[in-house]
Design an enzyme around this catalytic site. Sequence first.
Site, short mmCIF file in Angstrom:
data_model
loop_
_atom_site.label_atom_id
_atom_site.label_comp_id
_atom_site.label_asym_id
_atom_site.label_seq_id
_atom_site.Cartn_x
_atom_site.Cartn_y
_atom_site.Cartn_z
N ASP A 1 55.86 21.31 96.93
CA ASP A 1 55.67 21.10 95.50
C ASP A 1 54.33 20.39 95.41
O ASP A 1 54.23 19.20 95.74
CB ASP A 1 56.79 20.22 94.92
N HIS A 2 53.31 21.11 94.98
CA HIS A 2 51.96 20.54 95.12
C HIS A 2 51.77 19.28 94.26
O HIS A 2 50.87 18.50 94.51
CB HIS A 2 50.86 21.58 94.85
N HIS B 1 58.50 20.32 89.37
CA HIS B 1 57.46 19.30 89.26
C HIS B 1 57.88 18.08 88.47
O HIS B 1 57.75 16.94 88.92
CB HIS B 1 56.21 19.88 88.58
#
Length: 483
Positions: free
Chosen positions: A177-178, A240
């Site tokens: 999950d950047h 996110h």
Amino acid sequence: MVSRVIPVDPFDLVIFGGTGDLARRKILPGLFRRFCAGQMPPEACVVGAARADMDTDGYRAFVGEAIAEFGGDIANDTENLGAFLQRMSYVSIDARGEKGWIELAGLMRESMVRAFYFSVAPGLFGDLAERLNQHGLTDADSRIVVEKPFGRDLATAKELNRDLAAYFDEGQIYRIDHYLGKETVQNLMAVRFGNMLFEPLWNSQYVDHIQITVAETVGVGGRGEYYDKSGAMRDMVQNHLMQLLCLIAMEPPSKFDPDAVRDEKLKVIRALDAVEPHHIVRGQYEAGEEGPSFREEVNDPRSRTESYIAMKIGVSNWRWAGTPFYLRTGKRLKARCSEIHVVFKELNHSIFGEQEDHRNVLSIRLQPNEGMTLGVTIKEPGPGGMRLVDVPLDMSFADALGADGADQTDAYERLIMDVIRGNQTLFMRGDEVEAAWAWTDPIINGWHTRGDVPKTYDSGSEGPVDAVQLLARDTRVWRKVSS
Ligand code: NAP
């Protein structure tokens, strides 16, 4: 202050989907940046893998073009680029067939960290895991990196977890999950758990509410077909925004260790209340100067998918009961920004008599211009008596840390280096993902059962009017969406 770059161990990294959009825009330029910084050791090798027929020279040209287009300030570093491209090779491979696997096996070297990045559609994750195993390409120390979306509901997430678990231990699976790779997100943990100042106040006794906003100016553009099946809830909130909420809400882990951190995040997800339908506002953008309407972009005049969502969430535990978390995210909004605001309560008693509402707000900005601001109340300068004014106590990383403070290593490159280091702290564990879907599914199912239709909002606005009312009902207001 000069930041220390500690090279990672030599590695073989295979990028399945090495010719795809994500590889071109993020993974390859990110690796080059780490190479230029001296973090990617010269012995490391990267193999691009996809079905397209291409030889290694062709792939090197492809990588060079990707860096020229998306490399930013390092795009013109031709000296390093030559050496970096020498570390690249390509194999034409089919995740679902036999083509290319023997060639790939021939490229793998002994005594290297082995990592396999699944930058392909999730439907191929299981095939890749199976083929890697079948061709003896992995050992107990090999890692796989999987991209989002990790499932579209609890059932599909469980299925994916099962497919991967058939061949890999949880300790080998890195679900990216950047958002978790952003500098400020890690700073959030440093600020919370490295200072005496905040933690005693970090609870429902002192925090009035928390706002998490992830606003985009772009619409769905060319991703219409995918997005219409997903929507903001699946695309942004389940992963996110949920991760950000967890980092704000979690208890201090006993140590900064991957499982200790992830255990605490999981407890938060399990403590989330079911969300009442009237605590959710869904929206779809209308056409504007910025482009066509959402329904036009997804090519479905009857689409009920949301491009915007705002919601009020309760966390039922000792620390947070009574303090709402307001989340919102949307496309085609007024500005691009990702921010968290921790809004503290008003003073119990003001010795200054009647004044406007003054309260402390800790604002954490993830993008653009990562940084934190603490709003404090002071006396308004001048001879006008004791009038109070709120000013930001700025914790600009760039000012405090010099050039390094502004050095915003991209989230992807940081996370890839963590994979090589074998550090899973910033990656989602399988049970976390499943818990997040278990909370999300009833919300989405409820919309379908009730036939809910999203509200419309103007392109370039702050979202539907109903979202303002969501907070107004609680006598609160959203922070401005601004860049
Ligand atoms: P993409 O542009 O469609 O690229 C897909 C890649 O997979 C191509 O290199 C394709 O090359 C390869 N591929 C397809 N079928 C294959 C097969 N059977 N065997 C081997 N390789 C195959 O997709 P993307 O945008 O890069 O996205 C990749 C993954 O990252 C997806 O899971 C996506 O959801 C996720 N993701 C992407 C972004 C983004 O910004 N793009 C952001 C977040 C997450 P060939 O057709 O030549 O095989």
